[in-house]
Motif scaffolding. Structure first.
Motif, PDB file in Angstrom:
ATOM      1  N   ASN A 112       0.859  -1.193   0.000  1.00 53.63           N
ATOM      2  CA  ASN A 112       0.000   0.000   0.000  1.00 53.63           C
ATOM      3  C   ASN A 112       0.896   1.245   0.000  1.00 53.63           C
ATOM      4  OD1 ASN A 112      -2.579  -1.190   2.374  1.00 53.63           O
ATOM      5  ND2 ASN A 112      -1.924  -2.007   0.415  1.00 53.63           N
ATOM      6  N   GLN A 113       0.364   2.352  -0.539  1.00 51.67           N
ATOM      7  CA  GLN A 113       1.125   3.612  -0.654  1.00 51.67           C
ATOM      8  C   GLN A 113       0.463   4.704   0.171  1.00 51.67           C
ATOM      9  OE1 GLN A 113       3.864   3.871  -2.866  1.00 51.67           O
ATOM     10  NE2 GLN A 113       3.624   1.682  -3.253  1.00 51.67           N
ATOM     11  N   ASN A 114       1.185   5.788   0.380  1.00 48.97           N
ATOM     12  CA  ASN A 114       0.641   6.976   1.082  1.00 48.97           C
ATOM     13  C   ASN A 114      -0.033   6.587   2.400  1.00 48.97           C
ATOM     14  OD1 ASN A 114       1.395   8.345  -1.224  1.00 48.97           O
ATOM     15  ND2 ASN A 114      -0.653   8.206  -2.125  1.00 48.97           N
ATOM     16  N   ILE A 115       0.761   6.002   3.268  1.00 55.32           N
ATOM     17  CA  ILE A 115       0.216   5.467   4.518  1.00 55.32           C
ATOM     18  C   ILE A 115       0.471   6.453   5.654  1.00 55.32           C
ATOM     19  CG2 ILE A 115       0.309   3.525   6.138  1.00 55.32           C
ATOM     20  CD1 ILE A 115       1.626   1.899   3.792  1.00 55.32           C
ATOM     21  N   TYR A 116      -0.571   6.748   6.409  1.00 51.01           N
ATOM     22  CA  TYR A 116      -0.436   7.586   7.613  1.00 51.01           C
ATOM     23  C   TYR A 116      -0.692   6.698   8.830  1.00 51.01           C
ATOM     24  CZ  TYR A 116      -0.781  11.181   4.107  1.00 51.01           C
ATOM     25  OH  TYR A 116      -0.558  11.941   2.990  1.00 51.01           O
ATOM     26  N   GLU A 117       0.347   6.471   9.624  1.00 48.54           N
ATOM     27  CA  GLU A 117       0.209   5.605  10.810  1.00 48.54           C
ATOM     28  C   GLU A 117      -0.079   6.493  12.022  1.00 48.54           C
ATOM     29  OE1 GLU A 117       4.006   3.461  10.481  1.00 48.54           O
ATOM     30  OE2 GLU A 117       2.892   1.667   9.911  1.00 48.54           O
ATOM     31  N   LEU A 118      -1.356   6.633  12.344  1.00 44.89           N
ATOM     32  CA  LEU A 118      -1.754   7.587  13.398  1.00 44.89           C
ATOM     33  C   LEU A 118      -1.276   7.164  14.777  1.00 44.89           C
ATOM     34  CD1 LEU A 118      -5.474   8.304  12.409  1.00 44.89           C
ATOM     35  CD2 LEU A 118      -3.445   9.674  11.867  1.00 44.89           C
ATOM     36  N   HIS A 119      -1.155   5.860  15.012  1.00 46.72           N
ATOM     37  CA  HIS A 119      -0.763   5.378  16.343  1.00 46.72           C
ATOM     38  C   HIS A 119       0.669   4.834  16.366  1.00 46.72           C
ATOM     39  CE1 HIS A 119      -5.272   4.862  17.629  1.00 46.72           C
ATOM     40  NE2 HIS A 119      -4.886   6.116  17.555  1.00 46.72           N
ATOM     41  N   GLY A 120       1.485   5.249  15.387  1.00 49.21           N
ATOM     42  CA  GLY A 120       2.887   4.842  15.371  1.00 49.21           C
ATOM     43  C   GLY A 120       3.080   3.463  14.767  1.00 49.21           C
ATOM     44  N   ASN A 121       4.250   2.878  15.073  1.00 52.27           N
ATOM     45  CA  ASN A 121       4.595   1.579  14.498  1.00 52.27           C
ATOM     46  C   ASN A 121       5.304   0.750  15.563  1.00 52.27           C
ATOM     47  OD1 ASN A 121       6.325  -0.442  13.092  1.00 52.27           O
ATOM     48  ND2 ASN A 121       5.350   0.461  11.290  1.00 52.27           N
ATOM     49  N   ILE A 122       4.841  -0.466  15.742  1.00 48.31           N
ATOM     50  CA  ILE A 122       5.342  -1.300  16.841  1.00 48.31           C
ATOM     51  C   ILE A 122       6.811  -1.683  16.638  1.00 48.31           C
ATOM     52  CG2 ILE A 122       4.658  -3.550  15.883  1.00 48.31           C
ATOM     53  CD1 ILE A 122       3.642  -4.231  18.762  1.00 48.31           C
ATOM     54  N   PHE A 123       7.317  -1.610  15.421  1.00 45.48           N
ATOM     55  CA  PHE A 123       8.709  -2.006  15.176  1.00 45.48           C
ATOM     56  C   PHE A 123       9.697  -0.854  15.386  1.00 45.48           C
ATOM     57  CE2 PHE A 123       6.194  -5.170  12.815  1.00 45.48           C
ATOM     58  CZ  PHE A 123       6.622  -6.285  13.527  1.00 45.48           C
ATOM     59  N   ILE A 124       9.168   0.305  15.729  1.00 49.85           N
ATOM     60  CA  ILE A 124      10.050   1.438  16.061  1.00 49.85           C
ATOM     61  C   ILE A 124      10.271   1.441  17.574  1.00 49.85           C
ATOM     62  CG2 ILE A 124      10.140   3.972  16.174  1.00 49.85           C
ATOM     63  CD1 ILE A 124       8.697   3.998  13.465  1.00 49.85           C
TER      64      ILE A 124
END
Ligand code: OAD
Length: 249
Positions: A112-124
């Motif tokens: 998928n493209q143009n992704i906004y992760e509003l709650h962050g990312n668990i791998f960060i």
């Protein structure tokens, strides 16, 4: 299941601007538990102990163990036909984006493209104090190795948004700009229970967009939707794609 009514089908052209607003339900068919379903995480665990700064400060090892368990779980699964269909949709409708509350990274993995992760990312991993991103191993043993510390001395924490915390300012602002411009928004697999993210389908509707909900269950948004499809997203999205592809060909 899908068979879009004509008046909605007519709203789709290759120029149609589309947002896919997603929650935990889109990853359910990959094998990742949701939060508020019968078997969801919050039916077994206390969100304030596992997903708040206070909970982390009280017992960082407990919190890390839960996030490490989830990291391992997510690493063992794959995107499902729901995620894969969004990649196909985005080829047919290039002016489209994904606004997600999920931290699992499966949208990106599916292409998928143009992704906004509003709650962050668990791998960060971030520093609790200075918020700097930290380059530390994805999996570690907090009991044996201790919890990594930042150069500033702060404890490492998962790069997700916890209860009581603000959403990443730039990501939220960019996502809201998209929401103001879209013609169609799909709200997929979210209980629309957690604000401010849950406001997004309502805002899109208020701005005149067509809003279609895909969720096996009713939500607080259902009665506001132009159309609600009560079935799993891994089933509905592929069918919907085929229907729109055929209509636009
Ligand atoms: P929830 O667990 O609250 O809601 C999941 C939704 O997915 C429910 O409405 C289900 O009916 C639906 N669902 C289940 N299986 C599905 C399927 N196969 N296809 C489509 N829908 C399905 O998850 P979210 O709305 O994402 O935040 O929760 C929002 C936030 O609350 C999460 O980001 C997380 C959580 O606490 C934080 O941790 C900050």
């Amino acid at each position: 299941m899908p068979n879009l009514p004509d008046h909605l089908l007519r709203r789709f052209t290759p120029e149609t601007r589309i947002a896919f607003f997603t929650g935990a339900g889109i990853s359910a068919e990959s094998g990742i538990p949701t939060f508020r379903d019968k078997d969801g995480y919050w039916s077994k665990y206390d969100p304030m102990r596992l997903a708040s700064v206070q909970g982390f400060e009280a017992d960082p090892e407990l919190v890390w163990n839960w996030y490490l368990y989830r990291r391992e779980k997510i690493m063992s699964v794959k995107p499902n036909p729901g995620h894969a269909s969004i990649t196909k949709f985005q080829k047919l409708f290039p002016d489209s984006c994904v606004i997600t509350q999920n931290v699992d990274g499966l949208h990106k993995q599916a292409g998928n493209q143009n992704i906004y992760e509003l709650h962050g990312n668990i791998f960060i991993t971030r520093c609790l104090e200075c918020r700097q991103e930290m380059d530390v191993p994805m999996i570690f043993d907090p009991a044996k190795e201790g919890i990594p510390r930042c150069d500033c001395g702060g404890l490492a924490r998962p790069g997700v948004v916890w209860f009581g915390e603000s959403l990443p300012v730039q990501t939220l602002s960019d996502a809201m700009t998209q929401v103001q411009q879209v013609d169609v928004l799909f709200t997929i697999g979210s209980s629309t229970a957690v604000y401010p993210a849950a406001q997004i389908p309502f805002d899109a509707r208020n701005n005149g967009a067509v809003v279609i909900e895909i969720n096996p269950d009713q939500t607080p948004f259902t009665s506001h939707a132009d159309l609600a499809m009560h079935a799993p997203s891994g089933v509905v999205l592929p069918q919907l794609f085929e229907e729109l592809y055929a209509a636009l060909a």
